[in-house]
Design a protein around this motif. Structure first.
Motif, PDB file in Angstrom:
ATOM      1  N   ALA A 134      -7.945  -2.199   6.233  1.00 47.16           N
ATOM      2  CA  ALA A 134      -7.780  -2.949   4.996  1.00 47.16           C
ATOM      3  C   ALA A 134      -8.573  -4.251   5.034  1.00 47.16           C
ATOM      4  CB  ALA A 134      -6.302  -3.238   4.756  1.00 47.16           C
ATOM      5  N   VAL A 135      -8.484  -4.959   6.157  1.00 45.15           N
ATOM      6  CA  VAL A 135      -9.197  -6.229   6.272  1.00 45.15           C
ATOM      7  C   VAL A 135     -10.697  -6.004   6.186  1.00 45.15           C
ATOM      8  CG1 VAL A 135      -9.690  -8.186   7.793  1.00 45.15           C
ATOM      9  CG2 VAL A 135      -7.355  -7.350   7.577  1.00 45.15           C
ATOM     10  N   SER A 136     -11.164  -4.908   6.785  1.00 50.53           N
ATOM     11  CA  SER A 136     -12.602  -4.637   6.733  1.00 50.53           C
ATOM     12  C   SER A 136     -13.038  -4.424   5.288  1.00 50.53           C
ATOM     13  CB  SER A 136     -12.937  -3.415   7.576  1.00 50.53           C
ATOM     14  OG  SER A 136     -12.461  -2.245   6.955  1.00 50.53           O
ATOM     15  N   THR A 137     -12.187  -3.755   4.513  1.00 46.72           N
ATOM     16  CA  THR A 137     -12.529  -3.520   3.109  1.00 46.72           C
ATOM     17  C   THR A 137     -12.648  -4.831   2.359  1.00 46.72           C
ATOM     18  OG1 THR A 137     -11.106  -1.580   3.261  1.00 46.72           O
ATOM     19  CG2 THR A 137     -11.946  -2.128   1.100  1.00 46.72           C
ATOM     20  N   ILE A 138     -11.676  -5.710   2.535  1.00 50.01           N
ATOM     21  CA  ILE A 138     -11.688  -6.955   1.782  1.00 50.01           C
ATOM     22  C   ILE A 138     -12.842  -7.838   2.231  1.00 50.01           C
ATOM     23  CG2 ILE A 138     -10.066  -8.290   3.213  1.00 50.01           C
ATOM     24  CD1 ILE A 138     -10.175  -8.181  -0.580  1.00 50.01           C
ATOM     25  N   THR A 139     -13.225  -7.709   3.507  1.00 44.83           N
ATOM     26  CA  THR A 139     -14.359  -8.488   3.999  1.00 44.83           C
ATOM     27  C   THR A 139     -15.637  -8.054   3.287  1.00 44.83           C
ATOM     28  OG1 THR A 139     -13.273  -8.428   6.142  1.00 44.83           O
ATOM     29  CG2 THR A 139     -15.517  -9.272   6.097  1.00 44.83           C
ATOM     30  N   LEU A 159     -11.541  14.958  -0.560  1.00 45.22           N
ATOM     31  CA  LEU A 159     -11.889  13.593  -0.940  1.00 45.22           C
ATOM     32  C   LEU A 159     -10.896  12.591  -0.382  1.00 45.22           C
ATOM     33  CD1 LEU A 159     -13.020  13.551  -4.681  1.00 45.22           C
ATOM     34  CD2 LEU A 159     -14.292  12.790  -2.690  1.00 45.22           C
ATOM     35  N   SER A 160      -9.618  12.998  -0.356  1.00 47.45           N
ATOM     36  CA  SER A 160      -8.607  12.041   0.073  1.00 47.45           C
ATOM     37  C   SER A 160      -8.826  11.625   1.518  1.00 47.45           C
ATOM     38  CB  SER A 160      -7.200  12.620  -0.120  1.00 47.45           C
ATOM     39  OG  SER A 160      -7.027  13.727   0.723  1.00 47.45           O
ATOM     40  N   MET A 161      -9.581  12.413   2.266  1.00 50.96           N
ATOM     41  CA  MET A 161      -9.787  12.077   3.677  1.00 50.96           C
ATOM     42  C   MET A 161     -10.733  10.909   3.907  1.00 50.96           C
ATOM     43  SD  MET A 161      -9.478  15.521   5.831  1.00 50.96           S
ATOM     44  CE  MET A 161     -10.149  16.933   5.028  1.00 50.96           C
ATOM     45  N   ILE A 162     -11.374  10.386   2.840  1.00 54.26           N
ATOM     46  CA  ILE A 162     -12.218   9.210   3.048  1.00 54.26           C
ATOM     47  C   ILE A 162     -11.366   7.965   3.158  1.00 54.26           C
ATOM     48  CG2 ILE A 162     -14.459   8.283   2.375  1.00 54.26           C
ATOM     49  CD1 ILE A 162     -14.216   9.716  -0.238  1.00 54.26           C
ATOM     50  N   THR A 163     -10.120   8.048   2.656  1.00 58.30           N
ATOM     51  CA  THR A 163      -9.323   6.837   2.563  1.00 58.30           C
ATOM     52  C   THR A 163      -8.491   6.598   3.814  1.00 58.30           C
ATOM     53  OG1 THR A 163      -7.424   7.973   1.660  1.00 58.30           O
ATOM     54  CG2 THR A 163      -9.081   7.268   0.096  1.00 58.30           C
ATOM     55  N   PRO A 164      -8.333   5.321   4.192  1.00 57.23           N
ATOM     56  CA  PRO A 164      -7.440   5.010   5.310  1.00 57.23           C
ATOM     57  C   PRO A 164      -6.006   5.395   4.972  1.00 57.23           C
ATOM     58  CG  PRO A 164      -8.653   3.058   4.609  1.00 57.23           C
ATOM     59  CD  PRO A 164      -8.974   4.127   3.638  1.00 57.23           C
ATOM     60  N   HIS A 165      -5.639   5.370   3.676  1.00 61.76           N
ATOM     61  CA  HIS A 165      -4.282   5.719   3.260  1.00 61.76           C
ATOM     62  C   HIS A 165      -3.916   7.117   3.722  1.00 61.76           C
ATOM     63  CE1 HIS A 165      -5.718   2.580   0.663  1.00 61.76           C
ATOM     64  NE2 HIS A 165      -4.519   2.372   0.163  1.00 61.76           N
ATOM     65  N   ALA A 201       7.665   5.553   1.405  1.00 63.92           N
ATOM     66  CA  ALA A 201       7.574   4.190   1.912  1.00 63.92           C
ATOM     67  C   ALA A 201       6.168   3.920   2.451  1.00 63.92           C
ATOM     68  CB  ALA A 201       8.613   3.973   3.014  1.00 63.92           C
ATOM     69  N   ALA A 202       5.630   4.880   3.189  1.00 69.49           N
ATOM     70  CA  ALA A 202       4.291   4.691   3.749  1.00 69.49           C
ATOM     71  C   ALA A 202       3.265   4.547   2.636  1.00 69.49           C
ATOM     72  CB  ALA A 202       3.939   5.873   4.648  1.00 69.49           C
ATOM     73  N   GLY A 203       3.413   5.369   1.593  1.00 69.24           N
ATOM     74  CA  GLY A 203       2.480   5.310   0.474  1.00 69.24           C
ATOM     75  C   GLY A 203       2.466   3.936  -0.173  1.00 69.24           C
ATOM     76  N   MET A 204       3.646   3.408  -0.464  1.00 71.38           N
ATOM     77  CA  MET A 204       3.724   2.094  -1.118  1.00 71.38           C
ATOM     78  C   MET A 204       3.246   0.984  -0.201  1.00 71.38           C
ATOM     79  SD  MET A 204       4.511   2.305  -4.196  1.00 71.38           S
ATOM     80  CE  MET A 204       3.444   3.722  -4.156  1.00 71.38           C
ATOM     81  N   ALA A 205       3.633   1.062   1.061  1.00 76.48           N
ATOM     82  CA  ALA A 205       3.221   0.015   1.990  1.00 76.48           C
ATOM     83  C   ALA A 205       1.696  -0.043   2.104  1.00 76.48           C
ATOM     84  CB  ALA A 205       3.847   0.254   3.362  1.00 76.48           C
ATOM     85  N   THR A 206       1.050   1.105   2.268  1.00 80.43           N
ATOM     86  CA  THR A 206      -0.408   1.100   2.403  1.00 80.43           C
ATOM     87  C   THR A 206      -1.079   0.717   1.094  1.00 80.43           C
ATOM     88  OG1 THR A 206      -0.163   3.497   2.289  1.00 80.43           O
ATOM     89  CG2 THR A 206      -0.985   2.587   4.343  1.00 80.43           C
ATOM     90  N   ALA A 242      -8.436  -0.849  -4.218  1.00 79.97           N
ATOM     91  CA  ALA A 242      -7.050  -0.585  -3.840  1.00 79.97           C
ATOM     92  C   ALA A 242      -6.473   0.557  -4.668  1.00 79.97           C
ATOM     93  CB  ALA A 242      -6.206  -1.849  -4.027  1.00 79.97           C
ATOM     94  N   LEU A 243      -6.781   0.565  -5.956  1.00 78.38           N
ATOM     95  CA  LEU A 243      -6.247   1.600  -6.837  1.00 78.38           C
ATOM     96  C   LEU A 243      -6.865   2.965  -6.537  1.00 78.38           C
ATOM     97  CD1 LEU A 243      -6.099  -0.555 -10.038  1.00 78.38           C
ATOM     98  CD2 LEU A 243      -4.177   0.700  -9.082  1.00 78.38           C
ATOM     99  N   VAL A 244      -8.211   2.994  -6.421  1.00 75.46           N
ATOM    100  CA  VAL A 244      -8.866   4.281  -6.172  1.00 75.46           C
ATOM    101  C   VAL A 244      -8.430   4.866  -4.831  1.00 75.46           C
ATOM    102  CG1 VAL A 244     -11.072   5.421  -5.787  1.00 75.46           C
ATOM    103  CG2 VAL A 244     -10.833   3.795  -7.637  1.00 75.46           C
ATOM    104  N   PHE A 245      -8.446   4.035  -3.781  1.00 78.43           N
ATOM    105  CA  PHE A 245      -8.009   4.513  -2.470  1.00 78.43           C
ATOM    106  C   PHE A 245      -6.562   4.966  -2.502  1.00 78.43           C
ATOM    107  CE2 PHE A 245     -11.814   4.031  -0.697  1.00 78.43           C
ATOM    108  CZ  PHE A 245     -12.158   2.891   0.028  1.00 78.43           C
ATOM    109  N   GLY A 246      -5.739   4.169  -3.192  1.00 77.20           N
ATOM    110  CA  GLY A 246      -4.323   4.512  -3.247  1.00 77.20           C
ATOM    111  C   GLY A 246      -4.090   5.861  -3.906  1.00 77.20           C
ATOM    112  N   ILE A 247      -4.795   6.094  -5.005  1.00 82.12           N
ATOM    113  CA  ILE A 247      -4.606   7.362  -5.714  1.00 82.12           C
ATOM    114  C   ILE A 247      -5.158   8.527  -4.907  1.00 82.12           C
ATOM    115  CG2 ILE A 247      -5.266   8.675  -7.756  1.00 82.12           C
ATOM    116  CD1 ILE A 247      -5.330   5.909  -9.186  1.00 82.12           C
ATOM    117  N   LEU A 248      -6.412   8.386  -4.447  1.00 84.13           N
ATOM    118  CA  LEU A 248      -7.018   9.462  -3.663  1.00 84.13           C
ATOM    119  C   LEU A 248      -6.265   9.697  -2.371  1.00 84.13           C
ATOM    120  CD1 LEU A 248     -10.903   9.127  -3.750  1.00 84.13           C
ATOM    121  CD2 LEU A 248      -9.474  10.961  -4.650  1.00 84.13           C
TER     122      LEU A 248
END
Lengths: 385, 394
Positions: free
Chosen positions: B293-298, B341-347, B204-209, B318-324
């Motif tokens: 997330a908002v900072s990214t879109i900004t 690498l996955s540690m760069i992502t907020p996800h 659930a957390a994965g999909m939500a983020t 969104a896709l790259v962050f989601g996968i990583l």
């Protein structure tokens, strides 16, 4: 077909292809993204990660703890990870990076206690395996104690006697035999199945999201103006349908050849796989044409494309193979085109089947594709009148 | 002044909610995927591991190792429900049963002194094969050990050592856990529970983020739309200060993001039984996650020139962050570069926060990962604000 119809179809397809190839972001969505996922999946799920991962903390190794470690490491399908502290091990188990683990605590006289860590309610089987391995390791000490007590001698003497006795005892042999064909958890098979899931997912998803081209063509009034010329509606529909179909085929080709050439995925029966891809491409084109006709904004296309593309793929076994679905859900899954293709691909890649066995799935996919295209064509025709 | 700001925010929010795409990406798609994943993750009905056993007794009695295996190890595994054991007449029957799929693996014992133990497994039956292998090894080791003990005692002049008696004493020692190595359960209260995020929450957390990074686009991306349509220029001509226009859009994105996450958390908790952990901790994670997330879109809006370009860049990120970051599958198990690498992502940090909260930990356990997401939000958001500001007021 009149020559102007034919020319019109070619022109429409050409225009669509040029638009597709001109947008640089498509290099990402069609090529980089799917192949990146196949690669990442191979890392995440293929190889070591799919087996049993056991974490070990052993900061002061003793002979006994090392023996257990070596014995467990030798077991097929078990990989060890070393950690520096119990906290680290606990965290790794908590985030499911390893399945179970132990912390070795040396005691008196070479004895060692292994503190077993696992998430509540899990890891019983691995524990059985480790306990039995520990039993084997303990035998020597137990035997030593037996002999020292019975013969009333010190350990060193007993050990010498045991060593002598070894020459006279013929050991019980333990042999291992494996039957059966290619295991489903053979790493090459796992990688192929994962790539297969992505193949199905992307043919459909890319088609749907690409419906935005048809949408913008309609919204900009291009189709209406084409219609105003001596171009029959059927040619426009054929042109748009063919464009969607070619994009789907292109995506299929990229995933198929990319997985094969870059990651060594063995498709086993490539022609059967390609035939299935064509069937799926028909379904994708039908879906894309329908979406491009009915949607009103670009955002709608992306949102619905993403929704249907991902949900149908998940339900149809593109993310987790159908083999591991609960029984009732598995039956429901076959309402999606993805399930038919994923099931056929599994049978090709793991069970070694070919055209002769999977043709029913191919037939269903092709029929579904044709029906969808027919419905979409009628919808597009109606919108052009 | 604040009233003006909120008026803009409300108006924009309503417009977004009426646009059903926001509802699809913010609620419907992630909820549907969470539901499907929860169902598929339950897996096929776990049947007991089915194994077989054959002993070709040469004499009237079974060889010691046969007894040790069948009446010792396998019996106890049967009793505690780990395995179901079927006895077969001979090796051929056993192999046939494996090939038919009735059992996954089996043990065949032949001969008497020494006996030969064969572990046969289907290539797919990894777990039962491993258990039987370990059983065979430990039983063989025990029997050979007794043999050596008898031999050693004879050498040392002990009067007619009886293998049976030795066997009994050996069992007693084994039962006491005498030996160099003992396996002991962790005492939960002493060392703290091994929490462990449950699979449903992880999914659930994965999909939500993952979808969050699409959902937050519905406010800020509007800037580029309005710029193209010319409404932005008109807004700027009004007495509304430029920074308020930007802030209003950011607030809309933030509110939509939080609403989406909150709904999905509630959905998965109530309908699917996902355990998220301490509510305050989860709230902290949600707020910092949405900020990231908002900072990214900004930043995306600041960099892009057209709404289409922004949409494409946003999707790519969104896709790259989601996968990583592990939204679809976790890279944690693969170790090495991938999990780093996955540690760069907020996800990743959102999931990590949930791991820290699992097992009933207090809300403060989430502070570390929340901090990481906050750092991300600042590092990405500051340049983003500057660039987006220039879009508003060129």
């Amino acid at each position: 077909m009149t020559s102007s119809s034919f020319d019109a179809i070619v022109a429409i397809v050409k225009a669509n292809m040029i638009r597709l190839l001109n947008e640089r972001s498509n290099l990402f969505f069609l090529v980089i993204l799917p192949l990146m996922i196949v690669f990442a999946l191979g890392l995440a799920i293929g190889g070591e990660a799919s087996g049993n991962l056991v974490g070990v903390v052993d900061s002061t190794p003793t002979e006994a703890s090392q023996t257990v470690l070596d014995a467990v490491q030798d077991i097929d399908n078990v990989t060890m990870r070393r950690y520096d502290s119990a906290q680290e091990l606990r965290d790794e188990i908590a985030r499911r990076a390893v399945d179970v683990g132990w912390v070795a605590e040396p005691g008196r006289g070479g004895a060692v206690t292994l503190r077993w860590y696992a998430t509540a309610g899990e890891g019983f089987r691995l524990r059985e395996i480790v306990e039995n391995t520990v039993r084997s390791v303990n035998v020597d000490r137990q035997v030593l104690r037996l002999v020292t007590e019975d013969a009333g001698v010190d350990e060193a003497t007993a050990e010498m006697a045991l060593a002598e006795a070894e020459a006279f005892v013929e050991p019980t042999t333990v042999d291992r035999t494996t039957t059966g064909g290619d295991p489903e958890n053979n790493p090459a098979n796992i990688r192929a199945v994962l790539a297969a899931g992505e193949l199905t997912l992307f043919i459909f998803l890319t088609s749907l999201v690409g419906a935005s081209y048809l949408l913008s063509t309609r919204l900009l009034g291009v189709t209406r103006r084409t219609r105003a010329g001596p171009v029959p509606v059927s040619a426009i529909i054929a042109g748009e349908g063919l464009s969607r179909f070619l994009v789907a085929l292109l995506q299929a080709g990229i995933v198929f050849f990319g997985s094969w050439l870059l990651f060594g995925v063995d498709w086993k029966a490539p022609w059967a796989v390609l035939a299935l891809s064509v069937g799926m491409a028909l379904v994708g084109s039908g879906g894309a044409m329908l979406l491009g006709t009915l949607a009103r904004t670009d955002q709608q296309v992306s949102a619905i494309g993403l929704l249907l593309g991902l949900v149908l793929a998940a339900l149809g076994g593109s993310m987790q193979p159908l083999q591991f679905f609960p029984d009732t859900l598995r039956r429901v899954a076959f309402a999606t085109p993805h399930a038919w293709m994923n099931d056929a691909l599994w049978r090709i890649l793991v069970d070694g089947e070919g055209f002769a066995q999977i043709w029913p799935s191919l037939a269903v996919l092709t029929a579904a594709g044709i029906v969808l295209l027919a419905i979409a064509s009628m919808a597009l025709a109606r919108s052009l009148r | 002044m604040a009233a003006q700001l909120w008026a803009m925010v409300w108006r924009d929010l309503w417009a977004r909610l009426r646009d059903r795409s926001a509802l699809v990406l913010g609620l419907l798609a992630p909820a549907a995927l969470i539901a499907v994943f929860s169902l598929t993750a339950e897996g096929p009905t776990q049947s007991d591991l089915e194994v077989g056993y054959v002993s070709s007794a040469v004499a009237d009695e079974d060889a010691p190792v046969a007894l040790a295996i069948r009446e010792g190890a396998l019996s106890s595994l049967e009793t505690d429900g780990t395995l179901t054991v079927t006895d077969y007449r001979d090796r051929d029957d056993l192999v046939a049963a494996i090939e038919d799929g009735d059992i996954g693996a089996g043990i065949v014992v032949t001969g008497d002194d020494p006996a030969a133990v064969e572990v046969i497994q289907d290539s797919d039956a990894v777990v039962s094969g491993a258990i039987l292998g370990a059983v065979a090894d430990s039983s063989a080791a025990a029997v050979d050990g007794i043999g050596r003990a008898v031999g050693a005692e004879m050498i040392l002049g002990v009067e007619s050592p009886s293998p049976a008696a030795l066997q009994q004493r050996f069992q007693a020692l084994a039962a006491e856990g005498e030996g160099a190595v003992t396996v002991v359960d962790v005492d939960d209260t002493a060392d703290g529970a091994v929490g462990g995020i449950d699979l449903k929450t992880q999914l659930a957390a994965g999909m939500a983020t993952f979808f969050l990074f699409f959902t937050v686009g519905f406010g800020v991306l509007g800037l580029l739309e309005e710029q193209r349509q010319g409404t932005l220029t008109r807004l700027l001509a009004s007495p509304v200060p430029a920074w308020q226009i930007l802030l209003a859009k950011l607030l809309v994105s933030f509110i939509i993001g939080v609403a989406s996450m909150a709904s999905l958390i509630a959905f998965s908790a109530i309908l699917l039984g996902a355990q998220w952990g301490n509510p305050v901790g989860v709230a902290v994670l949600v707020v910092t996650g949405v900020l990231a997330a908002v900072s990214t879109i900004t930043l995306v809006v600041g960099l892009a020139e057209t709404p289409e370009q922004a949409g494409a860049i946003q999707s790519m990120l969104a896709l790259v962050f989601g996968i990583l970051g592990g939204s679809f599958f976790s890279l944690a198990r693969s170790g090495g570069l991938a999990s780093t690498l996955s540690m760069i992502t907020p996800h990743f940090w959102f999931g990590e926060g949930l791991v820290q909260l699992s097992g009933g930990q207090p809300w403060t356990a989430a502070l570390g990962p929340a901090g990481a997401m906050l750092v991300f939000a600042v590092v990405v958001g500051l340049p983003g604000l500057l660039l987006a500001g220039r879009t508003v007021r060129p």
